[in-house]
Design an enzyme around this catalytic site. Structure first.
Site, PDB file in Angstrom:
ATOM      1  N   LYS A  22      10.384  53.144 -30.252  1.00 41.77           N
ATOM      2  CA  LYS A  22       9.028  53.314 -29.714  1.00 41.77           C
ATOM      3  C   LYS A  22       8.283  51.992 -29.858  1.00 41.77           C
ATOM      4  CE  LYS A  22       9.134  57.865 -28.955  1.00 41.77           C
ATOM      5  NZ  LYS A  22       8.928  58.488 -27.630  1.00 41.77           N
ATOM      6  N   ASP A  46      10.691  52.799 -25.596  1.00 40.68           N
ATOM      7  CA  ASP A  46       9.848  53.827 -24.972  1.00 40.68           C
ATOM      8  C   ASP A  46       8.408  53.563 -25.382  1.00 40.68           C
ATOM      9  OD1 ASP A  46       8.690  56.093 -23.883  1.00 40.68           O
ATOM     10  OD2 ASP A  46       9.856  57.540 -25.060  1.00 40.68           O
ATOM     11  N   GLU A 105      10.921  52.633 -21.010  1.00 36.28           N
ATOM     12  CA  GLU A 105      10.515  53.976 -20.588  1.00 36.28           C
ATOM     13  C   GLU A 105       8.996  54.093 -20.583  1.00 36.28           C
ATOM     14  OE1 GLU A 105      12.535  56.896 -23.035  1.00 36.28           O
ATOM     15  OE2 GLU A 105      11.320  58.550 -22.276  1.00 36.28           O
ATOM     16  N   ASP A 133       9.362  58.954 -17.537  1.00 34.20           N
ATOM     17  CA  ASP A 133       9.457  60.202 -18.290  1.00 34.20           C
ATOM     18  C   ASP A 133       8.250  61.060 -17.878  1.00 34.20           C
ATOM     19  OD1 ASP A 133       9.249  62.191 -20.279  1.00 34.20           O
ATOM     20  OD2 ASP A 133       9.488  60.860 -21.977  1.00 34.20           O
ATOM     21  N   LYS A 158      13.806  66.017 -18.482  1.00 32.21           N
ATOM     22  CA  LYS A 158      13.650  67.010 -19.548  1.00 32.21           C
ATOM     23  C   LYS A 158      13.350  68.331 -18.852  1.00 32.21           C
ATOM     24  CE  LYS A 158      11.458  63.825 -22.834  1.00 32.21           C
ATOM     25  NZ  LYS A 158      10.204  63.434 -23.510  1.00 32.21           N
TER      26      LYS A 158
HETATM   27  O1  OSB Z   1       8.696  60.295 -24.972  1.00 31.63           O
HETATM   28  O2  OSB Z   1      10.747  60.773 -24.961  1.00 31.63           O
HETATM   29  C1  OSB Z   1       9.619  60.931 -25.429  1.00 31.63           C
HETATM   30  C2  OSB Z   1       9.747  63.145 -28.519  1.00 31.63           C
HETATM   31  C3  OSB Z   1       8.687  63.980 -28.263  1.00 31.63           C
HETATM   32  C4  OSB Z   1       7.957  63.813 -27.122  1.00 31.63           C
HETATM   33  C5  OSB Z   1       8.258  62.793 -26.239  1.00 31.63           C
HETATM   34  C6  OSB Z   1       9.327  61.952 -26.480  1.00 31.63           C
HETATM   35  C7  OSB Z   1      10.069  62.122 -27.659  1.00 31.63           C
HETATM   36  C8  OSB Z   1      11.159  61.268 -28.042  1.00 31.63           C
HETATM   37  C9  OSB Z   1      12.197  61.847 -28.983  1.00 31.63           C
HETATM   38  O3  OSB Z   1      11.235  60.115 -27.725  1.00 31.63           O
HETATM   39  C10 OSB Z   1      13.301  62.513 -28.302  1.00 31.63           C
HETATM   40  C11 OSB Z   1      14.205  63.318 -29.214  1.00 31.63           C
HETATM   41  O4  OSB Z   1      13.927  64.503 -29.413  1.00 31.63           O
HETATM   42  O5  OSB Z   1      15.200  62.800 -29.682  1.00 31.63           O
HETATM   43 MG    MG Z   2       9.665  59.201 -23.419  1.00 34.13          MG
END
Ligand code: OSB
Ligand code: MG
Length: 371
Positions: free
Chosen positions: A163, A188, A213, A238, A262
């Protein structure tokens, strides 16, 4: 498909370690386990993946519970369906609320697969027996990011996601790559940047990341198209993609080169599969995103990621990435960087009822009249 009852259970479980993004920190995960049971006592399971607060999307556990209890389940009582796709199409008359819809629709998919004695992967057209596993690092410092990477490398993960935000990007990525020059790395941003940051983002091209991302606003595709023209690094969307229409528009505009799918974000498996099919046709790579989910949703992700277009390792990690003890049995494990796709009926994982009972905060059952 005859349905005898639907059970909703709100569960709550602490994460093994806090999950940090620039939007806040998750330490405790609440979710909704949806169980759809047929008159023979066969149950399908889904999971509502909205968070306790609306930081990632506008939904919450409480809004999902309301939409499921007062809108979607009554709708399902009034309209009989023969296939899970019909549930997905039925729910389209209700605006948004994708995670609530997905929780119920995915339980119906699991039940449908079990009624037909087929794996969910087979029912939706999956072609893979195992899927490559990636993991997310969401720590609050460089040192704990490095510690996590060390551990996940040992566990065999094939792709690492970190992140980032404008206060913590170049140096963080440079240090990670100084310690681990060979790891497949992506970042991300969860919308932490604006177009004013274009020079900052261009600087990240130095790292040859697999992708970045969702750098810009969570509902944008126009500015992402402008940004993609200026970056060497591929943009992956995303938050911005909540339907097949969004995916078509973003691809047409050149807003991204990759899409994170997702099922929860797009309203269920049917829509997720439609986006997958479209991207496969257009040559756009997709991967399966994660939601810090419990085992039920994790199992659905495994089935989804077995479709042929999922060419990039997704955020599908082992149960023990987040949980001391998951709600499924066996738990999801990663072996030599892969998660195997179950061949047994439905999601292919059993439910750990004892664990769910320990975690349940609210329980509601809806009995269907079968005339
Ligand atoms: O932005 O992909 C995302 C988790 C919660 C909400 C949004 C995101 C995420 C993650 C973790 O990046 C993904 C995971 O569960 O491994
Ligand atoms: Mg994401």
């Amino acid at each position: 498909m005859k349905i005898a009852n639907v059970k909703l259970r709100v569960i709550s479980m602490p994460l093994k370690s806090p999950f940090h993004t620039h939007l806040g920190t998750v330490t405790e995960r609440e979710g909704i386990i949806v169980e759809v049971t047929d008159p023979n006592g066969v149950s399908g399971f889904g999971e509502g993946v909205a968070f306790s607060t609306p930081w990632y999307t506008e939904e919450t556990v409480k809004t999902s519970l309301h939409i499921l209890s007062d809108i979607l389940i009554p709708m399902l009582m009034k309209n009989s369906i023969e296939h899970p796709e019909e549930a997905s199409i039925l729910f389209k008359s209700i605006r948004r609320n994708h995670m609530a819809k997905a929780g119920l629709e995915m339980a119906i998919w699991d039940l449908y697969a079990k009624m037909n004695a087929k794996s969910l992967s087979t029912v939706i057209g999956g072609t893979r027996a195992k899927i490559a596993s990636g993991v997310v690092v969401a720590a609050d410092s460089l040192s704990s990011s490095l510690n996590q990477i060390e551990k996940y490398l040992d566990e065999g993960y094939q792709r690492f996601k970190i992140k980032i935000n404008p206060r913590d990007d170049y140096r963080l990525l440079a240090e990670i790559l100084r310690h681990y020059p060979e790891i497949p790395l992506m970042a991300d941003a969860n919308s932490a940047y604006t177009l004013k940051d274009v020079e900052r983002l261009k600087a990240l091209d130095d790292f040859n990341l697999l992708m970045i991302e969702q750098p810009l606003a969570s509902d944008d595709i126009i500015e992402h198209a402008l940004l993609q023209k200026r970056l060497k690094t591929s943009i992956c969307l995303d938050e911005s993609i909540v339907s097949l229409e969004d995916a078509k528009n973003a691809i047409e505009l050149g807003s991204c080169k990759i899409i994170n799918i997702k099922a929860g974000r797009v309203g269920g498996l049917y829509e997720a599969k439609r986006i997958h099919d479209y991207c496969l046709d257009k040559g756009i790579d997709v991967w399966c995103g994660g939601m810090i989910e419990f085992g039920v949703s994790r199992a659905h992700n495994i089935a989804l990621a077995s479709l042929p277009g999922f060419t990039i390792p997704g955020d599908i990690s082992a149960s023990n990435r987040f949980w001391e003890e998951d709600i499924i049995s066996p738990e999801v494990t990663v072996e030599k960087g892969y998660v195997s796709v179950p061949a047994s009926p439905g999601i292919g994982f059993g439910i750990n009822e004892k664990r769910i009972r320990e975690l349940t905060q609210v329980e509601k059952t809806f009995k269907f009249e079968n005339k």
